[in-house]
Design a protein around this motif. Structure first.
Motif, PDB file in Angstrom:
ATOM      1  N   UNK A 555      18.491  -0.643  10.015  1.00 28.77           N
ATOM      2  CA  UNK A 555      19.021   0.679   9.691  1.00 28.77           C
ATOM      3  C   UNK A 555      18.590   1.710  10.735  1.00 28.77           C
ATOM      4  N   UNK A 556      17.301   1.666  11.102  1.00 30.87           N
ATOM      5  CA  UNK A 556      16.793   2.647  12.054  1.00 30.87           C
ATOM      6  C   UNK A 556      17.408   2.466  13.446  1.00 30.87           C
ATOM      7  N   UNK A 557      17.633   1.219  13.848  1.00 28.39           N
ATOM      8  CA  UNK A 557      18.244   0.993  15.158  1.00 28.39           C
ATOM      9  C   UNK A 557      19.623   1.652  15.226  1.00 28.39           C
ATOM     10  N   UNK A 558      20.428   1.467  14.180  1.00 29.89           N
ATOM     11  CA  UNK A 558      21.759   2.066  14.176  1.00 29.89           C
ATOM     12  C   UNK A 558      21.672   3.582  14.059  1.00 29.89           C
ATOM     13  N   UNK A 559      20.730   4.081  13.262  1.00 29.67           N
ATOM     14  CA  UNK A 559      20.556   5.532  13.154  1.00 29.67           C
ATOM     15  C   UNK A 559      20.129   6.129  14.486  1.00 29.67           C
ATOM     16  N   UNK A 560      19.189   5.458  15.160  1.00 26.28           N
ATOM     17  CA  UNK A 560      18.761   5.921  16.479  1.00 26.28           C
ATOM     18  C   UNK A 560      19.921   5.953  17.469  1.00 26.28           C
ATOM     19  N   UNK A 561      20.770   4.930  17.426  1.00 28.66           N
ATOM     20  CA  UNK A 561      21.888   4.902  18.367  1.00 28.66           C
ATOM     21  C   UNK A 561      22.910   5.984  18.033  1.00 28.66           C
ATOM     22  N   UNK A 562      23.137   6.223  16.737  1.00 27.36           N
ATOM     23  CA  UNK A 562      24.034   7.320  16.364  1.00 27.36           C
ATOM     24  C   UNK A 562      23.474   8.653  16.855  1.00 27.36           C
ATOM     25  N   UNK A 563      22.166   8.822  16.689  1.00 28.75           N
ATOM     26  CA  UNK A 563      21.514  10.042  17.156  1.00 28.75           C
ATOM     27  C   UNK A 563      21.642  10.171  18.673  1.00 28.75           C
ATOM     28  N   UNK A 564      21.423   9.080  19.383  1.00 21.31           N
ATOM     29  CA  UNK A 564      21.510   9.086  20.845  1.00 21.31           C
ATOM     30  C   UNK A 564      22.913   9.510  21.296  1.00 21.31           C
ATOM     31  N   UNK A 565      23.942   8.925  20.693  1.00 21.44           N
ATOM     32  CA  UNK A 565      25.304   9.261  21.093  1.00 21.44           C
ATOM     33  C   UNK A 565      25.641  10.709  20.752  1.00 21.44           C
ATOM     34  N   UNK A 566      25.202  11.178  19.586  1.00 21.74           N
ATOM     35  CA  UNK A 566      25.450  12.577  19.229  1.00 21.74           C
ATOM     36  C   UNK A 566      24.705  13.515  20.180  1.00 21.74           C
TER      37      UNK A 566
END
Length: 739
Positions: A555-566
Motif C-alpha cells: 500500500x505504501x509503495x503505491x501511495x508513495x508513487x502516487x505522491x511522487x507523480x503528483x
C-alpha cells in the motif's frame, strides 16, 4: 547511313586494364559516348554478355541496330553511331535479352551549387541530393546515386540489378567535393543496393550501406533500399497550423515516452513487433485517453542491433523497416496529429556503431569519425564519435534532423547524450583525451555544431522544438544562440530526477532530514526551460521499476508513487514519463518483453493510471499549473521548512487565472487541523487528492472543499485548515471559477 569503320575507332585508351579489373577511378574516360568527328564511339562493359547491339534512334528513318565488337575476353564492347544520335543497348545474356539505356551516356547531374553547399556543411536538403534519388533524365527513368567518399580509388553501385558485381557500375568522382555519382537507367523504388569501395591502395572494403539511404532492409539484413519519392498524403493541416502554440513554454506539455518494438506485442507473441499502422490503432487511443499531449519515440532511425534500443543508429535518414515503410511511418505521424498528439523523436548525433557495413572507416580512412581514438571512440558504448570539425559531417547530421522535421512532420527532436558531446574528457581518465585549442575540456566543435543545428531548425521550422538530454550544469542550454546559448527549446532536468528519486526512495521516517534533496531543484528550476523526466534510463540496467524503488509495504509503495507523480505534475517544468510508469509496473523494463498489461485490473494499477489521467487533465485545464512553468513569477513557497511533519506547500500562478495550492504530506501519518496560508479567503476546491479511493488510496481528505478564513499564516492574509492524507498530495484552488 553507312559509317566507315576506322581502326582508330576500336583502339583502346589507356586505363582499360584497370577498368576491366575494377580498379579505374575514372570510368567515364573510357565508357559511354566519345566523339571522333562524324561518329561517336560507344564503349560498354558487360563481362558476361554473349553480345551487345546498339539500337540507334534515327529521327526520320526509325531505329537501326548495329552490332558492337567484343574486345577479346575483356568484357568491353565497342561500336559506332552517327555523332549526336540517341541510342540504347540490347544485351544478349545467356538466358534473356535486355534493352536498357547506357548509364555512361549521361552527363553530370549533381549541380555545382549542391556540391558547394555540401562541402560547406550548409545544404539543408541533402536527403534530396545524396543517396538514391529516383528521377527522369532526358526522358529516361532511373535512379541517380551519390555518395561521399573522397579518399576512395573507386566506388561502385552494387545490387540485385547487377548481381552485386562492383565492375558493372563504377561511379564518377566530382573531385572538388569528393562525391561520387552515377545515374542508372531502369531502376526504381524497392531495389536493394550498397556501395563497393576500393581504397587508394587497392583494397576492397566490406560492402557499405548508403549513409543517406531513406529506407533499408529489415535487420539483420543490411542493404539499403531505393525509397519511393512519392509525397505523403498528409491530412494534419489543423495540427500543423496550431503546433507552435501547443509546444511553446506557456503550453501544457506532457510526454509519453515509449520503445516502439516493446510497447505491446501483437497477440502477446514475444517474437512479434507492431507495424506503424498497428501501433497507430492501439497506441493513439490509449495515450489520448490518458491525457498526454505528446509521444516520444526512442530512436526509430534504422539501427542494426536491437539491444541498443535504437541509440546506435546507422540510417539517420531512414525510419526502421522493422515496423513498415516510410509511408507507413508518415501515416502514423499523421494519425497522431489528427488525434491531437505531437510526435517527438530521439535523435543521436553523438556517436555511431562500428558495424562494418556502416560509417566506420567508410572510404578506407576515418571519414565520419575521428582518427585518434582519444577523440573518436566512446569506450562506454564501444562506438565512434562524429568528427564535428568537418563541414560535411555537420551538414550530414543537420540535414538528417531537418528531414525528419520537414518530410515527416515531426514536432520535435530530443538530442541524445549532449553531455558526452560537450566535454572532451567525458568518461575518460587523464591522458585519454585531447584538450581543445585553449587547453580546456570543452568540445568547441560540438558547441558550434549544436548551435548551428538549433539555429537551422529555428530558421527552417520555427514551430518545431529541440530538447537536450544534458546531464551537467552547462550554462545556457536553452538560451538563444544569438545570446550565446546552445539554442535548445527545452532541457531534460536530470538533476531534479536524480534528487527526487533519491528522496522518494527514503524511509518516510527520515525524510524530514533530507528535504534539501527535493528543495534544491527549485533553486534552479527557472535557469533553463526544463522538462521533468522519468525516462527509460530509470527503469533498466538493474535499477528496477519506479514502483520497486518506493519504500514500505504494497500500500505504501503505491501511495508513495502516487505522491511522487503528483509532486512532479505540480512542480514547475514540462513532464515526461516512460511507458509502464503510468500504471505502476512492478518489474524492470526489458526491450525483449512488453509492459505488464495483464496487471491493469489490479485496483492499485488502474488507480495509478486514473491518477495520471487526472493529473494530465488538471495540468492542461488549470493554467496555473503550466502557463509559467519556465517563469519564477509562477511559483511561490508557502511551507518549505516543516521538517517535523515533512510537509511542503506552494502556490502556482498564471495571469488572469485562479492560483493552485499544492500541499504534500511526505509521511504515512494523517495530519489533522493543519493550517496553510492562502492569498484569498472563501471556499477552496480540493480538485485532486492522490489518496482518493478511486486511485487506490484510503479516502482521507477534506470532502472536496476547504474554507479559508481571514486568519493570516505563512505570509498570506488568509489560511485554511486541512486534513492531510497519508503519503498524499492535495491540489486546491478558489472555488468560484467553475473548474
Amino acid at each position: 547511313m553507312r559509317i566507315r569503320h576506322d581502326a582508330a575507332h576500336y583502339s583502346l585508351p589507356e586505363g582499360v586494364d584497370d577498368l576491366v579489373h575494377g580498379r579505374s577511378p575514372d570510368p567515364f574516360s573510357i565508357l559511354g559516348r566519345h566523339n571522333m568527328g562524324k561518329v561517336d564511339v560507344i564503349r560498354v562493359l558487360y563481362h558476361d554478355a554473349a553480345r551487345v547491339r546498339l539500337v540507334v534512334e534515327r529521327p526520320r528513318a526509325g531505329v537501326m541496330e548495329r552490332p558492337m565488337r567484343r574486345m577479346g575476353d575483356s568484357g568491353l564492347h565497342v561500336g559506332t553511331i552517327p555523332a549526336g544520335a540517341r541510342y540504347h543497348l540490347k544485351i544478349q545474356w545467356a538466358d534473356a535479352v535486355e534493352e536498357t539505356d547506357d548509364p555512361y551516356a549521361f552527363g553530370l547531374l549533381v549541380t555545382d551549387a549542391d556540391l558547394r553547399l555540401f562541402s560547406e556543411g550548409r545544404h539543408p536538403h541533402l536527403d534530396r541530393v545524396m543517396g538514391a534519388q529516383p528521377m527522369v533524365v532526358d526522358g529516361t527513368a532511373g535512379v541517380r546515386f551519390a555518395v561521399w567518399a573522397p579518399n576512395a580509388r573507386r566506388v561502385s553501385v552494387i545490387g540485385d540489378f547487377n548481381f552485386w558485381d562492383g565492375r558493372r557500375h563504377p561511379m564518377r568522382l566530382r573531385h572538388g567535393a569528393g562525391v561520387w555519382e552515377l545515374f542508372i537507367p531502369g531502376l526504381g523504388p524497392g531495389e536493394r543496393y550498397k556501395f563497393e569501395i576500393m581504397t587508394r591502395d587497392g583494397h576492397i572494403l566490406p560492402q557499405k550501406a548508403d549513409p543517406f539511404a531513406r529506407f533499408a532492409e529489415r535487420p539483420p539484413a543490411t542493404a539499403s533500399v531505393i525509397a519511393s519519392p512519392a509525397p505523403f498524403a498528409w491530412q494534419d493541416h489543423e495540427w500543423m497550423e496550431q503546433r507552435a502554440g501547443r509546444q511553446r513554454e506557456d503550453a501544457p506539455v506532457t510526454i509519453y515516452e515509449l520503445h516502439v518494438p516493446s510497447w505491446r506485442r501483437p497477440q502477446g507473441d514475444p517474437d512479434r513487433i507492431m507495424t506503424w499502422r498497428e501501433l497507430a490503432a492501439e497506441l493513439i487511443p490509449y495515450v489520448v485517453e490518458a491525457g498526454f499531449t505528446h509521444v516520444e519515440l526512442m530512436p526509430v532511425m534504422e539501427y542494426p542491433f536491437g539491444g541498443s534500443w535504437g541509440y546506435q543508429p546507422l540510417g539517420l535518414f531512414a525510419p526502421s523497416a522493422r515496423h513498415g515503410t516510410p509511408a507507413d511511418f508518415a501515416a502514423f505521424v499523421d494519425a497522431c496529429h489528427r488525434a491531437g498528439l505531437g510526435v517527438i523523436l530521439d535523435w543521436v548525433p553523438a556517436h555511431f556503431p562500428n558495424d562494418v557495413h556502416g560509417l566506420v572507416n567508410f572510404d578506407g580512412c576515418a571519414l565520419y569519425e575521428h582518427q585518434d581514438p582519444r577523440e573518436g571512440v566512446h569506450r562506454d558504448w564501444n562506438t565512434h564519435i562524429y568528427n564535428l570539425g568537418r563541414h560535411e559531417v555537420r551538414g550530414f547530421l543537420i540535414a538528417s534532423a531537418l528531414m525528419w522535421l520537414e518530410r515527416f512532420h515531426i514536432d520535435g527532436l530530443r538530442v541524445d547524450a549532449v553531455a558526452s558531446m560537450l566535454y572532451r574528457d567525458y568518461s575518460r581518465r587523464d591522458g585519454e583525451w585531447i584538450p581543445n585549442i585553449h587547453g580546456g575540456r570543452e568540445n568547441l566543435e560540438a558547441v558550434a555544431f549544436l548551435r548551428q543545428l538549433n539555429q537551422a531548425v529555428h530558421d527552417t521550422i520555427p514551430d518545431a522544438i529541440t530538447v537536450a538530454e544534458e546531464s551537467t550544469a552547462w550554462p545556457g542550454v536553452t538560451r538563444p544562440v544569438e545570446q550565446g546559448g546552445l539554442g535548445f527549446s527545452y532541457k531534460w532536468n536530470m538533476g531534479w530526477m536524480h534528487d527526487s528519486l533519491r528522496f522518494f526512495g527514503r524511509d518516510p521516517l527520515w525524510r524530514g532530514y533530507h528535504l534539501p534533496e527535493i528543495l534544491f531543484g527549485l533553486h534552479y528550476a527557472f535557469s533553463e526551460r526544463f522538462i521533468l523526466c522519468l525516462s527509460h534510463d530509470e527503469v533498466t540496467h538493474g535499477k528496477g521499476s519506479l514502483l520497486s524503488r518506493m519504500p514500505g509495504d504494497n500500500w505504501q509503495r503505491h501511495a508513495n508513487m502516487r505522491l511522487f507523480l503528483a509532486f512532479m505534475w505540480a512542480h514547475p517544468g514540462k513532464k515526461l514519463v516512460f511507458m509502464g510508469m503510468e500504471f505502476a509496473q512492478e518489474g524492470e523494463w526489458s526491450h525483449d518483453g512488453q509492459p505488464e498489461w495483464h496487471i491493469l485490473p489490479d485496483p492499485f494499477k488502474s488507480g495509478m493510471l486514473r491518477l495520471v489521467t487526472d493529473l494530465n487533465h488538471m495540468y492542461r485545464t488549470l493554467p496555473a499549473l503550466h502557463a509559467r512553468d519556465c517563469d519564477p513569477a509562477g511559483f511561490a513557497w508557502v511551507i518549505g521548512d516543516d521538517t517535523a511533519n515533512t510537509v511542503l506547500a506552494w502556490l502556482r500562478f498564471a495571469p488572469g487565472h485562479v492560483p493552485v495550492l499544492v500541499v504534500l504530506n511526505m509521511t504515512p501519518v494523517v495530519r489533522h487541523d493543519y493550517r496553510v496560508g492562502v492569498p484569498v479567503g472563501g471556499s477552496w476546491r480540493e480538485c485532486l487528492n492522490s489518496d482518493a479511493t478511486a486511485y487506490g488510496g484510503s479516502g482521507v481528505g477534506n470532502g472536496g472543499y476547504a474554507m479559508a478564513t481571514d486568519q493570516a499564516a505563512h505570509g498570506h492574509p488568509c489560511s485554511c485548515v486541512l486534513t492531510l492524507p497519508p503519503l498524499a498530495a492535495l491540489y486546491l484552488h478558489p472555488a468560484g471559477d467553475g473548474s
